[in-house]
Write an enzyme that holds these catalytic residues in place. Structure first.
Site, mmCIF file in Angstrom:
data_model
loop_
_atom_site.group_PDB
_atom_site.id
_atom_site.type_symbol
_atom_site.label_atom_id
_atom_site.label_comp_id
_atom_site.label_asym_id
_atom_site.label_seq_id
_atom_site.Cartn_x
_atom_site.Cartn_y
_atom_site.Cartn_z
ATOM 1 C CB CYS A 45 -1.732 41.095 3.248
ATOM 2 S SG CYS A 45 -1.592 40.153 1.741
ATOM 3 C CB CYS A 50 -4.487 39.327 0.344
ATOM 4 S SG CYS A 50 -4.155 40.987 0.879
ATOM 5 C CE LYS A 53 -9.049 37.751 -1.285
ATOM 6 N NZ LYS A 53 -9.000 39.174 -1.188
ATOM 7 C CE1 TYR A 180 -10.547 45.888 -3.989
ATOM 8 C CE2 TYR A 180 -11.472 47.895 -3.075
ATOM 9 C CZ TYR A 180 -10.651 47.261 -3.977
ATOM 10 O OH TYR A 180 -9.929 48.009 -4.876
ATOM 11 C CD GLU A 184 -12.000 40.190 -2.231
ATOM 12 O OE1 GLU A 184 -11.574 40.060 -1.067
ATOM 13 O OE2 GLU A 184 -11.293 40.624 -3.172
ATOM 14 C CG HIS A 441 -7.990 31.286 -31.110
ATOM 15 N ND1 HIS A 441 -9.135 31.918 -30.654
ATOM 16 C CD2 HIS A 441 -8.379 30.138 -31.710
ATOM 17 C CE1 HIS A 441 -10.181 31.181 -30.996
ATOM 18 N NE2 HIS A 441 -9.752 30.102 -31.631
ATOM 19 C CD GLU A 446 -8.909 34.647 -28.798
ATOM 20 O OE1 GLU A 446 -8.389 34.799 -29.912
ATOM 21 O OE2 GLU A 446 -9.489 33.598 -28.461
HETATM 22 P P1 NDP Z 1 -14.778 49.173 1.186
HETATM 23 O O1 NDP Z 1 -14.350 50.561 1.359
HETATM 24 O O2 NDP Z 1 -14.358 48.414 -0.008
HETATM 25 O O3 NDP Z 1 -16.385 49.113 1.230
HETATM 26 C C1 NDP Z 1 -17.081 49.619 2.327
HETATM 27 C C2 NDP Z 1 -18.556 49.336 2.154
HETATM 28 O O4 NDP Z 1 -19.223 49.659 3.345
HETATM 29 C C3 NDP Z 1 -19.184 50.151 1.056
HETATM 30 O O5 NDP Z 1 -20.173 49.382 0.434
HETATM 31 C C4 NDP Z 1 -19.776 51.333 1.801
HETATM 32 O O6 NDP Z 1 -20.941 51.817 1.201
HETATM 33 C C5 NDP Z 1 -20.148 50.709 3.125
HETATM 34 N N1 NDP Z 1 -20.025 51.626 4.259
HETATM 35 C C6 NDP Z 1 -18.997 52.468 4.510
HETATM 36 N N2 NDP Z 1 -19.217 53.126 5.667
HETATM 37 C C7 NDP Z 1 -20.385 52.693 6.149
HETATM 38 C C8 NDP Z 1 -21.151 53.004 7.305
HETATM 39 N N3 NDP Z 1 -20.732 53.896 8.191
HETATM 40 N N4 NDP Z 1 -22.341 52.374 7.479
HETATM 41 C C9 NDP Z 1 -22.766 51.469 6.583
HETATM 42 N N5 NDP Z 1 -22.092 51.137 5.480
HETATM 43 C C10 NDP Z 1 -20.908 51.735 5.261
HETATM 44 O O7 NDP Z 1 -14.353 48.429 2.550
HETATM 45 P P2 NDP Z 1 -14.043 46.931 2.907
HETATM 46 O O8 NDP Z 1 -14.266 46.846 4.359
HETATM 47 O O9 NDP Z 1 -14.758 45.989 2.015
HETATM 48 O O10 NDP Z 1 -12.491 46.802 2.599
HETATM 49 C C11 NDP Z 1 -11.566 47.705 3.202
HETATM 50 C C12 NDP Z 1 -10.390 47.934 2.302
HETATM 51 O O11 NDP Z 1 -9.574 46.784 2.282
HETATM 52 C C13 NDP Z 1 -10.756 48.178 0.841
HETATM 53 O O12 NDP Z 1 -11.058 49.507 0.599
HETATM 54 C C14 NDP Z 1 -9.519 47.717 0.105
HETATM 55 O O13 NDP Z 1 -8.640 48.775 0.027
HETATM 56 C C15 NDP Z 1 -8.958 46.637 1.014
HETATM 57 N N6 NDP Z 1 -9.273 45.306 0.464
HETATM 58 C C16 NDP Z 1 -8.771 44.975 -0.756
HETATM 59 C C17 NDP Z 1 -9.035 43.752 -1.309
HETATM 60 C C18 NDP Z 1 -8.486 43.432 -2.660
HETATM 61 O O14 NDP Z 1 -7.565 44.122 -3.097
HETATM 62 N N7 NDP Z 1 -9.019 42.439 -3.374
HETATM 63 C C19 NDP Z 1 -9.852 42.751 -0.628
HETATM 64 C C20 NDP Z 1 -10.350 43.205 0.644
HETATM 65 C C21 NDP Z 1 -10.071 44.435 1.167
HETATM 66 P P3 NDP Z 1 -20.966 52.986 0.091
HETATM 67 O O15 NDP Z 1 -20.059 52.558 -1.027
HETATM 68 O O16 NDP Z 1 -22.365 53.050 -0.280
HETATM 69 O O17 NDP Z 1 -20.445 54.193 0.765
#
Ligand code: NDP
Length: 452
Positions: A45, A50, A53, A180, A184, A441, A446
């Site tokens: 983080c 976090c 980012k 995510y 982002e 307001h 709101e």
């Molecule tokens: P996410 O789980 O959010 O998203 C993963 C993405 O990759 C999805 O679109 C998924 O597609 C795709 N995917 C998964 N496996 C494969 C694969 N084998 N081949 C191709 N595409 C794949 O992961 P992130 O890496 O973005 O983030 C990891 C974690 O970090 C998040 O789950 C979250 O918990 C945390 N995080 C939180 C943030 C916040 O709170 N603002 C910011 C950044 C990270 P599909 O959905 O179609 O399966």
């Protein structure tokens, strides 16, 4: 082995959000604590997640703010953006936080080993230096690590670990994944003027968030110039002689030509090579450490918190788990963690945030016995900024009890507003409670008390 024969009461592996909190609280209860960290104190983080980012989101947002400034009478000269300045300022802030976390550990008399540690038994770990130490309890808080699916040329791609260190801003970026991190960074790169293409294996972005919000984000970001390729898994990546990259997508004849490919396809618990099998600690299918409600693993003296348990991969959850573990084991306080109604947000542009059940989750649980209220509005800021983008707030209500089951919002400052609204949802307030609250307001928030 008698208690005093252990070198420490607690040995923590991993000085991220969960590990640092657990160390500090255990030490405050009088425990003799040591923590091992192989990279930098602070964890994902703080070091490569976090915090940096969010600073990049702030940095990129100036593009819009500076454009809008003219409408408010400001004369803004030629706009220029210098990536190394932003990058280095962000990395300097990471150094500051790394030092602050280190000071916290020092102030709490937590011994630090800046090296890798591996479990060698229920009460022992071996440090990279070869030193073997013992502890009454071991806490594994090593977090998770980006997963890159295997395809030819994957070595030419980067992950969120490297994205904060780019030598220069790429002109064209392809992002693999639509979760995510993908959404982002798509927002950050787009706002900074890069051409962004988001490529996902399915036709879904931000799985788990309310569908109407996801649709709205898709519309707005497409209008802002982000391109999407859905149902398009990566086939291979080729690095050309001129240094450009070609992303070849399955079933698509023409590759996407770009300067940078960011793979953001999820994160996996960082358990390989940790020696957990030597203590009988069981792992799940994704490599996650299996724990009970108290964070205890299948070995009585070993606990785990945070992303390595693959429950809810969010920093505030890891912090709570670390705190509760230390209070329970060293402070004699029975603390339970409620995983209900955890608010979350995506710092896309615009951001979105949600708490509780989405409309489809509520329909699955309650059938047709729900009411859905929404407010689809154009924020004042966007009207004045001549931007057509609209915000969307949704409230899902149990028609039987009037209890608010979920709130979901997309629009400027949505995460800031949602944090307060989440208290109401967690407390089980009703739609009537929202209606009885006078609007503040003019604000976007709101809309929450004006949905009829
Ligand atoms: P996410 O789980 O959010 O998203 C993963 C993405 O990759 C999805 O679109 C998924 O597609 C795709 N995917 C998964 N496996 C494969 C694969 N084998 N081949 C191709 N595409 C794949 O992961 P992130 O890496 O973005 O983030 C990891 C974690 O970090 C998040 O789950 C979250 O918990 C945390 N995080 C939180 C943030 C916040 O709170 N603002 C910011 C950044 C990270 P599909 O959905 O179609 O399966």
């Amino acid at each position: 082995m008698a208690e005093q024969e252990y070198d420490y009461d607690l040995f923590v592996i991993g000085a991220g959000s969960g590990g640092v909190r657990a160390s500090r609280i255990a030490a405050s209860h009088g425990a003799r604590v040591a923590v091992a960290e192989e990279y930098r104190v602070g964890g994902t983080c703080v070091i490569r997640g976090c915090v940096p980012k969010k600073l990049l989101v702030y940095g990129s947002h100036f593009a819009e703010e500076l454009q809008d400034a003219a409408n408010y009478g400001w004369t803004v000269g030629d706009l220029k953006f210098d990536w190394p300045t932003l990058r280095d300022a962000v990395l300097k802030d990471v150094d500051r936080l790394n030092a602050a976390y280190t000071t916290t550990l020092e102030n709490n008399k937590v011994e630090r080993f800046l090296e890798r540690a591996e479990v060698t038994g229920p009460h022992s770990v071996r440090l990279a230096s070869g030193r073997e130490v013992t502890a009454k309890y071991i806490l594994v808080a090593v977090g998770a690590w980006p997963v890159t699916p295997s395809f030819e040329g994957a070595e030419h791609c980067i992950t969120s670990n490297e994205v904060f260190h780019l030598p220069e801003l790429p002109r064209r970026v392809v992002i693999s994944g639509a979760g995510y991190i993908a959404m982002e960074f798509a927002g950050i790169f787009n706002a900074l003027g890069c051409h962004v293409t988001v490529v996902n294996r399915s036709e879904t972005l931000l799985r788990g968030y309310d569908e109407s919000l996801r649709d709205r984000l898709l519309q707005i970001t497409m209008a802002r110039g982000i391109e999407y390729k859905f149902n398009s898994p990566f086939d291979k990546v080729v690095k050309r002689e001129d240094g450009c990259l070609e992303a070849h997508l399955a079933g698509k004849p023409d590759p996407l030509v770009c300067d940078l490919i960011l793979v953001a396809t999820g994160r996996k618990p960082k358990t390989p090579g940790l020696g957990l099998e030597t203590a009988g600690v069981e792992l799940g299918e994704n490599g996650e450490i299996k724990v009970d409600d108290t964070g205890k693993t299948t070995c009585d003296s070993i606990y785990a918190v945070g992303d390595v348990t693959d429950r809810v991969q969010l920093t505030p959850v890891a912090i709570r788990e670390g705190h509760a573990f230390a209070d329970r084991v060293f402070g004699g306080k029975e603390t339970t963690i409620s995983y209900d109604c955890i608010p979350s947000a995506v710092f896309s542009q615009p951001p979105l945030a949600g708490v509780g059940l989405t409309e489809s989750q509520a329909r699955n649980a309650f059938g047709s016995n729900i009411k859905v209220f929404s407010s689809d509005f154009r924020p004042m800021k966007n009207i004045f900024g001549h931007r057509p983008e609209r915000g969307l707030y949704k409230m899902i209500v149990d028609a039987g009890t009037d209890r608010v089951l979920g709130i979901h919002m997309i629009g400027p400052e949505a995460p800031e507003i949602l944090q307060a609204a989440a208290i109401a949802v967690k407390a089980g307030l009703t739609k009537a409670d929202f209606d009885a609250t006078v609007a503040l307001h003019p604000s976007m928030a709101e809309e929450l008390v004006l949905m009829r």
